[in-house]
Design an enzyme around this catalytic site. Structure first.
Site, PDB file in Angstrom:
ATOM      1  N   TRP A 152      54.357  78.243  66.363  1.00  0.00           N
ATOM      2  CA  TRP A 152      54.652  79.388  67.222  1.00  0.00           C
ATOM      3  C   TRP A 152      53.477  79.789  68.090  1.00  0.00           C
ATOM      4  CZ3 TRP A 152      50.782  82.464  65.780  1.00  0.00           C
ATOM      5  CH2 TRP A 152      50.323  82.376  64.460  1.00  0.00           C
ATOM      6  N   GLU A 251      48.259  67.267  64.587  1.00  0.00           N
ATOM      7  CA  GLU A 251      47.245  68.188  65.111  1.00  0.00           C
ATOM      8  C   GLU A 251      47.291  69.420  64.211  1.00  0.00           C
ATOM      9  OE1 GLU A 251      45.307  67.235  67.474  1.00  0.00           O
ATOM     10  OE2 GLU A 251      46.435  65.507  68.175  1.00  0.00           O
ATOM     11  N   CYS A 285      43.996  76.973  67.394  1.00  0.00           N
ATOM     12  CA  CYS A 285      43.273  76.042  66.526  1.00  0.00           C
ATOM     13  C   CYS A 285      41.855  75.789  67.025  1.00  0.00           C
ATOM     14  CB  CYS A 285      44.031  74.730  66.442  1.00  0.00           C
ATOM     15  SG  CYS A 285      44.397  74.075  68.079  1.00  0.00           S
TER      16      CYS A 285
HETATM   17  P1  NAD Z   1      53.026  76.037  60.216  1.00  0.00           P
HETATM   18  O1  NAD Z   1      52.441  74.812  59.634  1.00  0.00           O
HETATM   19  O2  NAD Z   1      53.416  77.142  59.313  1.00  0.00           O
HETATM   20  O3  NAD Z   1      54.319  75.704  61.057  1.00  0.00           O
HETATM   21  C1  NAD Z   1      54.341  74.689  62.038  1.00  0.00           C
HETATM   22  C2  NAD Z   1      55.728  74.091  62.086  1.00  0.00           C
HETATM   23  O4  NAD Z   1      56.029  73.546  60.808  1.00  0.00           O
HETATM   24  C3  NAD Z   1      56.839  75.090  62.397  1.00  0.00           C
HETATM   25  O5  NAD Z   1      57.848  74.459  63.148  1.00  0.00           O
HETATM   26  C4  NAD Z   1      57.356  75.449  61.027  1.00  0.00           C
HETATM   27  O6  NAD Z   1      58.689  75.890  61.028  1.00  0.00           O
HETATM   28  C5  NAD Z   1      57.216  74.128  60.302  1.00  0.00           C
HETATM   29  N1  NAD Z   1      57.092  74.278  58.851  1.00  0.00           N
HETATM   30  C6  NAD Z   1      56.686  75.359  58.160  1.00  0.00           C
HETATM   31  N2  NAD Z   1      56.743  75.105  56.832  1.00  0.00           N
HETATM   32  C7  NAD Z   1      57.189  73.842  56.693  1.00  0.00           C
HETATM   33  C8  NAD Z   1      57.447  73.005  55.575  1.00  0.00           C
HETATM   34  N3  NAD Z   1      57.244  73.423  54.334  1.00  0.00           N
HETATM   35  N4  NAD Z   1      57.882  71.758  55.819  1.00  0.00           N
HETATM   36  C9  NAD Z   1      58.067  71.312  57.076  1.00  0.00           C
HETATM   37  N5  NAD Z   1      57.849  72.072  58.176  1.00  0.00           N
HETATM   38  C10 NAD Z   1      57.411  73.309  57.980  1.00  0.00           C
HETATM   39  O7  NAD Z   1      51.985  76.499  61.326  1.00  0.00           O
HETATM   40  P2  NAD Z   1      52.069  77.781  62.220  1.00  0.00           P
HETATM   41  O8  NAD Z   1      51.652  78.914  61.369  1.00  0.00           O
HETATM   42  O9  NAD Z   1      53.361  77.846  62.952  1.00  0.00           O
HETATM   43  O10 NAD Z   1      50.944  77.424  63.310  1.00  0.00           O
HETATM   44  C11 NAD Z   1      49.637  77.662  63.111  1.00  0.00           C
HETATM   45  C12 NAD Z   1      48.884  76.428  62.684  1.00  0.00           C
HETATM   46  O11 NAD Z   1      48.974  75.423  63.696  1.00  0.00           O
HETATM   47  C13 NAD Z   1      47.413  76.686  62.514  1.00  0.00           C
HETATM   48  O12 NAD Z   1      46.945  76.069  61.346  1.00  0.00           O
HETATM   49  C14 NAD Z   1      46.789  76.040  63.757  1.00  0.00           C
HETATM   50  O13 NAD Z   1      45.438  75.681  63.628  1.00  0.00           O
HETATM   51  C15 NAD Z   1      47.675  74.876  63.955  1.00  0.00           C
HETATM   52  N6  NAD Z   1      47.563  74.395  65.332  1.00  0.00           N
HETATM   53  C16 NAD Z   1      46.869  73.247  65.572  1.00  0.00           C
HETATM   54  C17 NAD Z   1      46.725  72.794  66.888  1.00  0.00           C
HETATM   55  C18 NAD Z   1      45.973  71.537  67.187  1.00  0.00           C
HETATM   56  O14 NAD Z   1      46.082  71.032  68.306  1.00  0.00           O
HETATM   57  N7  NAD Z   1      45.229  71.005  66.236  1.00  0.00           N
HETATM   58  C19 NAD Z   1      47.286  73.520  67.935  1.00  0.00           C
HETATM   59  C20 NAD Z   1      47.969  74.687  67.644  1.00  0.00           C
HETATM   60  C21 NAD Z   1      48.115  75.103  66.326  1.00  0.00           C
END
Ligand code: NAD
Length: 479
Positions: A152, A251, A285
């Site tokens: 998100w 990522e 991130c």
């Molecule tokens: P998240 O891991 O909770 O969710 C990301 C996605 O995974 C969403 O679509 C979510 O619905 C799904 N998801 C959640 N739980 C799941 C599960 N148990 N099994 C499968 N899918 C699942 O992350 P978030 O809170 O939405 O985003 C923040 C994170 O993203 C931070 O850790 C941030 O650092 C990372 N991020 C990394 C980059 C990069 O380029 N490295 C860029 C942006 C965000």
């Protein structure tokens, strides 16, 4: 601007349809009120999305790169025409400021356009063969069906990055976007459909994230999974991808150090890093978080960060004058407060902020902590909020030791004009995206990827498209 409909449904085989489970509310985190609903897929609908992507693959992959790229470029133009409307929806569901929402969409537009151009540039290599007159061809060919899962925090550009590269490569996609920000994904998918994307090439689902990803990654049709999100979920997805040897492009999290050396102009350091620290309420991130300052500039840096933190006007993204939005949901508020509390309990000085703001929605104060002890959780756990920590470091060795004291390897920033210090830090920092006297934007034309708990593989650039392709070796000679 008139309120518009933020409801989001599934896009399967070129048609929007309601999910058979849900609906669940789409909450504006800056008010706490629902601004729409998202309907969720059941297992049959997930299966239908997979089947549509499988059927579309031979058609899409057979087009020339130029033809695929033309659709991406048209989608980019359509998104540019719709930018005000989409930005409004994006800020409503994410809590971002208007400037952050528009900035993200501009990057999404560039990303679709760049990948559209790159689709026409995909090329292989010709090597000499082992017998006279023979040749060996190295031919990039699309992998097949890709599962893309997005978070998100950048709900438009990360969808654009995955779809742009996978579609340029000739792959078809089942996208599972974040249920917290479904409208942004809907808007990008709609522009692609309006640009003429054939049915089934991109399919969008929402659902129970764990169940949907388990089902998607159990399919032998799926050849790659491109995930941006937390390290914890990334590890679960890696385990799900392993039995079918699905190629991972991950990522994940980051926890960027900012090394501010004795010769640095601290006002400039704050001016340069504040947009990345406080933009999107710190939920990035690559957000600079752990400031490691030489004693000669430590106190001045704390003062400058505090002064900057106090300049922000918290509010709703649609209100003129808002410079800091809300965090994404209640869970982020709780995590933020817990990290601040833990740091203070372990001896940190709360220089400013540290509290939830008493107003509807999910707002926390821009926060600066100094004298943070090395065992504070905030130095290891990704804070994902508008908080900066400052520690004093006497030597390059100490700076390196503290900077590298997390399991992440993603962004790091260095501020100094000393070539010696800079070169040593670049060599020794455990980081794959280093900004020297500047922050480090993720632009569409250059590859970027993390290591360790920050992921593997690349997004962006030629390498980001090749990530969705297999180099086939064809050795040929005359009979
Ligand atoms: P998240 O891991 O909770 O969710 C990301 C996605 O995974 C969403 O679509 C979510 O619905 C799904 N998801 C959640 N739980 C799941 C599960 N148990 N099994 C499968 N899918 C699942 O992350 P978030 O809170 O939405 O985003 C923040 C994170 O993203 C931070 O850790 C941030 O650092 C990372 N991020 C990394 C980059 C990069 O380029 N490295 C860029 C942006 C965000």
């Amino acid at each position: 601007m008139a309120e518009h409909n933020l409801d989001a449904h599934l896009f399967i085989n070129g048609r929007w349809e309601e999910g058979n489970t849900g609906p669940q509310p789409n909450i504006d985190p800056a008010t706490g009120a629902a601004v729409g609903v998202v309907t969720l897929a059941d297992a049959d609908q997930v299966q239908a999305a997979l089947a549509a992507a499988s059927r579309a693959f031979p058609v899409w992959s057979a087009l020339t790169g130029q033809a695929r790229g033309a659709i991406l470029k048209k989608a980019s133009l359509l998104l540019a025409e719709r930018i005000e409307e989409v930005a409004h929806g994006l800020l409503l569901e994410s809590g971002k400021t208007r400037a952050d929402a528009v900035g993200e969409l501009r990057r999404t537009i560039e990303t679709l356009a760049w990948n559209g151009e790159e689709a026409g540039r995909i090329s292989g290599k010709v090597h000499q063969g082992v017998v006279p007159g023979s040749t060996r061809l190295s031919l990039p060919t699309p992998l097949g069906v890709v599962v893309a899962i997005t978070p998100w925090n950048f709900p438009a550009v990360l969808v654009g990055r995955k779809l742009g590269a996978a579609l340029a490569a000739g792959c078809t996609v089942v996208l599972k976007a974040s249920e917290f920000t479904p409208y942004s994904a809907r808007a990008i998918v709609q522009t692609l459909a309006d640009a003429g994307l054939p049915e089934g090439v991109v399919n969008l689902v929402f659902g129970d994230p764990a169940a949907v990803s388990r089902q998607l990654l159990a399919s032998p049709e799926v050849k790659a999974v491109s995930f941006t999100g937390s390290t914890q979920v990334g590890k679960q997805l890696a385990a799900l991808a392993a039995p079918n040897l699905i190629r991972p492009i991950f990522e994940l999290g980051g926890h960027a150090p900012v090394i501010v050396w004795s010769d640095a102009d601290v006002e400039k350091v704050v001016q340069l890093t504040a947009p990345a620290k406080f933009g999107s309420a710190g939920q990035s991130c690559v957000a600079p978080t752990r400031y490691l300052a030489h004693p000669a500039v430590h106190d001045a840096l704390v003062k400058a960060l505090v002064a900057k933190a106090r300049t922000y006007t918290l509010g709703h993204g649609r209100d003129e004058g808002t410079t800091l939005g809300s965090v994404a949901h209640g869970g982020r508020v709780a995590a933020f407060l817990q990290l601040v509390e833990d740091a203070v309990a372990k001896g940190a000085v709360l220089e400013t902020g540290g509290k939830r703001v008493d107003r509807p929605g999910f707002f926390v104060e821009p926060t600066v902590l100094s004298a943070v002890s090395r065992d504070a959780d905030i130095l290891v756990e990704e804070p994902f909020g508008p908080v900066a920590t400052v520690q004093s470091v006497e030597s390059v060795d100490e700076a390196v030791a503290l900077a590298n004291a997390t399991p992440y390897s993603f962004a790091a920033y260095v501020f100094t004009d000393s070539l010696r210090v800079r070169d040593e830090l670049v060599r020794r920092l455990n980081a794959s995206n280093i900004g020297i006297n500047q922050t480090a934007p993720s632009l569409p034309d250059v590859a970027l990827g993390g290591l360790g708990n920050s992921g593997y593989g690349y997004e962006g650039g030629t390498e980001g498209v090749l990530a969705y392709m297999q180099l086939r070796l064809v050795s040929q000679s005359a009979l």
